[in-house]
Design a protein around this motif. Sequence first.
Motif, short mmCIF file in Angstrom:
data_model
loop_
_atom_site.label_atom_id
_atom_site.label_comp_id
_atom_site.label_asym_id
_atom_site.label_seq_id
_atom_site.Cartn_x
_atom_site.Cartn_y
_atom_site.Cartn_z
N GLY A 187 -2.65 1.74 9.51
CA GLY A 187 -2.53 1.13 8.36
C GLY A 187 -2.30 1.40 7.19
N LYS A 188 -1.19 1.64 7.80
CA LYS A 188 -0.20 2.41 5.55
C LYS A 188 0.05 1.31 5.23
N SER A 189 0.79 1.09 6.55
CA SER A 189 2.14 -0.47 5.64
C SER A 189 0.60 -1.17 4.85
N THR A 190 -0.04 -1.77 5.83
CA THR A 190 -1.23 -2.52 4.82
C THR A 190 -2.20 -2.20 3.85
N SER B 248 0.48 5.34 13.98
CA SER B 248 1.11 3.71 14.46
C SER B 248 -0.52 2.93 14.34
N GLY B 249 -0.36 2.00 13.55
CA GLY B 249 -1.28 1.28 13.78
C GLY B 249 -2.42 1.85 12.65
N1 ATP Z 1 -0.52 -9.74 9.04
C1 ATP Z 1 -1.39 -9.27 10.15
N2 ATP Z 1 -1.95 -9.85 10.77
C2 ATP Z 1 -3.25 -9.93 11.97
N3 ATP Z 1 -2.74 -8.38 11.56
C3 ATP Z 1 -2.33 -7.08 11.96
C4 ATP Z 1 -1.34 -7.52 10.14
N4 ATP Z 1 -0.38 -6.68 9.64
C5 ATP Z 1 -1.28 -5.09 10.21
N5 ATP Z 1 -2.24 -6.16 11.63
C6 ATP Z 1 -2.84 -4.75 12.19
O1 ATP Z 1 -3.47 -3.90 11.47
C7 ATP Z 1 -3.62 -2.57 11.90
C8 ATP Z 1 -2.65 -1.47 11.27
O2 ATP Z 1 -0.61 -2.21 10.37
P1 ATP Z 1 -0.61 -1.21 10.18
O3 ATP Z 1 0.80 -2.47 9.84
O4 ATP Z 1 -0.81 -1.30 8.39
O5 ATP Z 1 0.00 -0.37 9.92
P2 ATP Z 1 1.05 1.64 10.04
O6 ATP Z 1 0.04 2.88 10.37
O7 ATP Z 1 1.81 0.93 9.11
O8 ATP Z 1 1.84 1.77 11.49
P3 ATP Z 1 3.19 2.02 11.86
O9 ATP Z 1 2.78 3.35 11.26
O10 ATP Z 1 3.30 1.69 13.27
O11 ATP Z 1 3.75 1.06 10.81
C9 ATP Z 1 -1.99 -3.06 13.48
O12 ATP Z 1 -3.12 -2.62 14.04
C10 ATP Z 1 -2.03 -3.86 13.63
O13 ATP Z 1 -1.95 -4.82 14.05
#
Ligand code: ATP
Lengths: 243, 285
Positions: free
Chosen positions: A42-45, A39-40
């Motif tokens: 960066g997958k969603s990003t 989690s975190g």
């Molecule tokens: N709009 C935003 N503004 C600031 N920070 C962000 C934003 N979106 C995501 N982040 C940060 O970027 C990092 C990666 O987030 P992301 O949602 O891509 O993770 P993830 O791998 O999808 O996690 P998860 O499995 O929990 O969904 C996190 O530390 C998050 O706090």
Amino acid sequence: MSAKLSLRGVRKRFGDHEVCKGIDLEVAEGEMVCLIGASGSGKSTLLRCMNLLEPIDDGSIWLDGVDISEPGLNRQPVRQKIGIVFQSYNLFPHMTAAENVMLAPRRVKGQTRDALRPRVEALFTRFGLGDRMEHYPDQLSGGQQQRVAIIRALAMQPEIMLFDEITSALDPELVGEVLDVLRDLRAEGMTMVLATHEMGFARELADKVCFLDAGRILEQAPPEALFSNPREPRTKAFLARVL
Amino acid sequence: MADASSQDRAAASSTAPTRRALYEAGVRRRANRIALISTLSVIVAIFVLVPLAPGWEAVQKSFFNGRVFAATFPGLLDAFVLNVMIFAWSAPLIALTGLAIALCRDARAPALFPLRLFGIAYTDIFRGLPVVLVIYIIGFGVPGLGLPRPWNSPYIWGTLALVLVYSAYVAEVIRSGIDSIHQSQRSAAASLGLSDRDTMRYVVLPQAIRNVVPANMNLFIALQKDVALLSFIGPVEVFRQAGVYKSLYANFTPYVGAALIFLALTIPATRYADYLMNKQNKARR
Ligand SMILES: Nc1ncnc2c1ncn2[C@@H]1O[C@H](COP(=O)(O)OP(=O)(O)OP(=O)(O)O)[C@@H](O)[C@H]1O
Ligand SMILES: [Mg+2]
């Protein structure tokens, strides 16, 4: 030989926090790529960058050999080709399921309700929602809402589909159903990128699994290789935790 | 079989009150009884004590005179028709102008920056002025230019003053509604290839406007009252008519009559707005 979608050195930062630190990724036509990672990581990003919901800071993204990350490029045609389904459904609460699905084809492609109806009905039926078309999102269960969201993205007939942990809200029996649908889509030749916490999912369906760690793709390989024989110690540690 | 018996039980529980329902009904009855008794005693106290005040007889004669009331009330009602009419043509203009100003303030394209600036200046200026002042300046100022009929009518310029002031408030309410729509809704629309315009029109605005209906209703209730301010520049609406009767009968009762007419309209409207607001708050929880 050129990839359907390719990312080259993609960097993305939010303020001081660099979330993608130079991502290289190739997705071939008809291929299914899974992104795994804590989690975190960066997958969603990364997925949001792929269909230009988030502008990238550096590097480039290529779709069919065209650089779509060119600043100032019209993003609408690109988004029509790359559909995304979100973790939190994001249905429009003031519209029925059918209206949710038909809005974009009507407004963006100029198709009429009547012309859309048969195709949309077929999609709802295929997802077991034939009798829920006139319901509002708050009258549907989470699983049903997620399926409507998938239908909504598919109705634009995208060439690539991005899925962001779409099963994390689903009941176990619905997960299987959605798996079947993904298998279907893949057989149809749909190119897909999936962020997921479900390793069984990735292992069974993916052509390629990418392990994301702190904004980098640390390791990418076919699922068999990655799951049974990870090279990197961090991958090993992650898999040990989730498997 | 098991299914049928559980259905029977469900049916039985929906008709016969449960122990908890009985208990709660009892508590409710007791609460209602106490509320009724305490309200009645306050009302009785007012009716008994106020007439004992030394000036009561004089006040009753000049404010609550039955004869004057009967003679003037129909005339007041007639005059109130004008209030309703001014309200009826102002309200849609205010709603449309307010929406337009809200959209101006939300314009993001650099080419539209002047629009945005205009929206900000407009809301700042007209929310910063007392309504009466705007009515005086526009209502006396513009006809003073010596325009030909009908362009010297106080109705037109009085209405314009109300529209200017109230649309500024409506614009702010609508803008807060737009801001309250979560970013993920815009993301979802954008990911489907919808343009910014279509996203605003089909996704954001319908939800935003629905969210601010109660707040806007309160503004329109305030508008209904402020229509009376137009009396300062000419139109003989209910407040002005009450003033005329006051001079005629040398008695203040017509003002009480006018007050009753306003309350007959604004109290139900206020209750309804509150009801909508509560319903919305509950739905959100
Ligand atoms: N709009 C935003 N503004 C600031 N920070 C962000 C934003 N979106 C995501 N982040 C940060 O970027 C990092 C990666 O987030 P992301 O949602 O891509 O993770 P993830 O791998 O999808 O996690 P998860 O499995 O929990 O969904 C996190 O530390 C998050 O706090
Ligand atoms: Mg995520």
